[in-house]
Design an enzyme around this catalytic site. Structure first.
Site, mmCIF file in Angstrom:
data_model
loop_
_atom_site.group_PDB
_atom_site.id
_atom_site.type_symbol
_atom_site.label_atom_id
_atom_site.label_comp_id
_atom_site.label_asym_id
_atom_site.label_seq_id
_atom_site.Cartn_x
_atom_site.Cartn_y
_atom_site.Cartn_z
ATOM 1 N N LYS A 1 0.790 -1.146 -0.014
ATOM 2 C CA LYS A 1 0.009 0.026 0.037
ATOM 3 C C LYS A 1 1.042 1.392 -0.239
ATOM 4 C CE LYS A 1 -3.261 -0.432 -0.518
ATOM 5 N NZ LYS A 1 -3.861 -0.895 -2.067
ATOM 6 N N ILE B 1 -11.447 5.218 -1.454
ATOM 7 C CA ILE B 1 -11.761 6.368 -0.609
ATOM 8 C C ILE B 1 -11.423 5.532 1.128
ATOM 9 C CG2 ILE B 1 -13.426 7.734 0.469
ATOM 10 C CD1 ILE B 1 -14.580 7.911 -2.383
#
Length: 345
Positions: free
Chosen positions: A99, A311
């Site tokens: 990530k 999001i």
């Protein structure tokens, strides 16, 4: 008489139309070929001084369609020999961080005509079953390339897996290692978001981030939570430094790669001893997607998968503050070790 004039006029228009289409096709082809006529740029066969090997980079770019066919398995062994293609072990690996932007970095580096990427995460060094298959199995997982190109693969789990540094060292002690990092708290929340989305797809419930990141018994940061532990970059890097000198690592600012990718990519080109070829032309901001997409040429553009740029859920500000305070001393040590200071709170 009028009818003959009309026929003559239609014939003229057809001729002019054909010329216009032909001219357009010529211009499209010319855009792709002009760069191939540029002077030869130096590429290193290995990571030594520049100029040891030379190859016209745009010629490599022109032949990417052929390499794509090889990846799909549509080309014979005879053609492999004819075009002098090989499957090379990687000369650089993106070892992490999960990530942090590993996929974006790999795809952006693939803009460079001297770079060939392994499309899938191989998980050779962090998976005991795969590792037991041997180095030739690993090589066969690499894409076909020209000898003058460098192959790059990425598997983010490498960074945090204990056995990996020694295993990579045994394969190539002089390999280049790329680590892309984001602000640790943001990365941990992004990590959580990906897992949460996977749970929701399976109609499963999942704890809130705050409950996982903070130990309910002590009200302190829960270092047993993997998303938190992964963000303590210095702890993992110290294990790698037992095998590789810091000069073989390059730190990529994952936050900056999102907002201002070109300077970060130019630093990577320099680290890999590649002639500078990625330009602003290759990167354009997609307002709909909210991040940069890739332009390979006048015909082919590419954006990252829709799963990128998820999001994040809202997180209690006090938890964010606590996490940033916890990560701060580790971040300072990371800056000191790597020689790169990042704009993290």
């Amino acid at each position: 008489m009028l009818f003959k004039q009309q026929v003559w006029l239609r014939q003229k228009l057809l001729v002019l139309g054909s010329l216009a289409v032909g001219s357009l096709l010529y211009l499209v082809a010319r855009v792709g070929s002009l760069d191939r006529l540029q002077p030869i740029c130096p590429i290193e066969g290995r990571f030594g001084a520049r100029g040891q090997a030379e190859f016209p980079l745009r010629a490599l770019q022109f032949k990417r369609g052929l390499l794509h066919e090889f990846r799909k398995g549509n080309v014979s062994k005879e053609q492999v020999r004819l075009y002098d293609l090989v499957q090379q072990l990687p000369k650089a690996i993106i070892i992490g961080v999960r990530k942090g932007g590993t996929r974006a970095l790999l795809e952006m580096l693939n803009l460079h005509p001297a770079v060939v990427k392994a499309s899938q995460e191989i998980h050779f060094f962090d998976n005991d079953e795969n590792y037991a298959k041997g180095i030739e199995w690993y090589r066969k997982k690499m894409p076909f390339s020209y000898p003058q190109q460098i192959t790059i693969e990425k598997s983010p789990a490498y960074f945090i897996t204990e056995e990996v540094p020694e295993r990579i060292y045994k394969m190539n002690s002089s390999i280049k290692l790329l680590i892309i990092v984001r602000e640790p708290t943001t990365r941990a929340i992004s990590d959580y978001t990906q897992v949460l989305e996977g749970k929701e797809r399976k109609n499963k419930t999942y704890y809130k981030f705050e409950k996982l990141a903070i130990d309910p018994n002590t009200c302190e940061v829960n270092t047993k939570y993997k998303a938190v532990r992964t963000s303590i970059y210095t702890k993992h890097l110290e294990r790698w430094l037992k095998y590789f000198p810091i000069e073989q690592f390059h730190i990529v600012d994952g936050d900056r790669l999102i907002t201002e990718p070109l300077p970060e990519l130019q630093l990577v080109e320099k680290f890999l001893n590649l002639p500078p070829r990625i330009s602003q032309y290759n990167l354009y901001f997609n307002v709909t997607r909210g991040f940069y997409c890739l332009r390979f040429n006048v015909i082919f553009n590419k954006c990252l998968a829709g799963s990128k740029g998820r999001i994040h859920p809202e997180v209690d500000p006090s938890v964010i503050t606590k996490l940033r305070k916890f990560f701060h001393p580790f971040n300072q040590k990371f800056y000191q070790i790597t020689g790169r200071t990042l704009n993290w709170p």
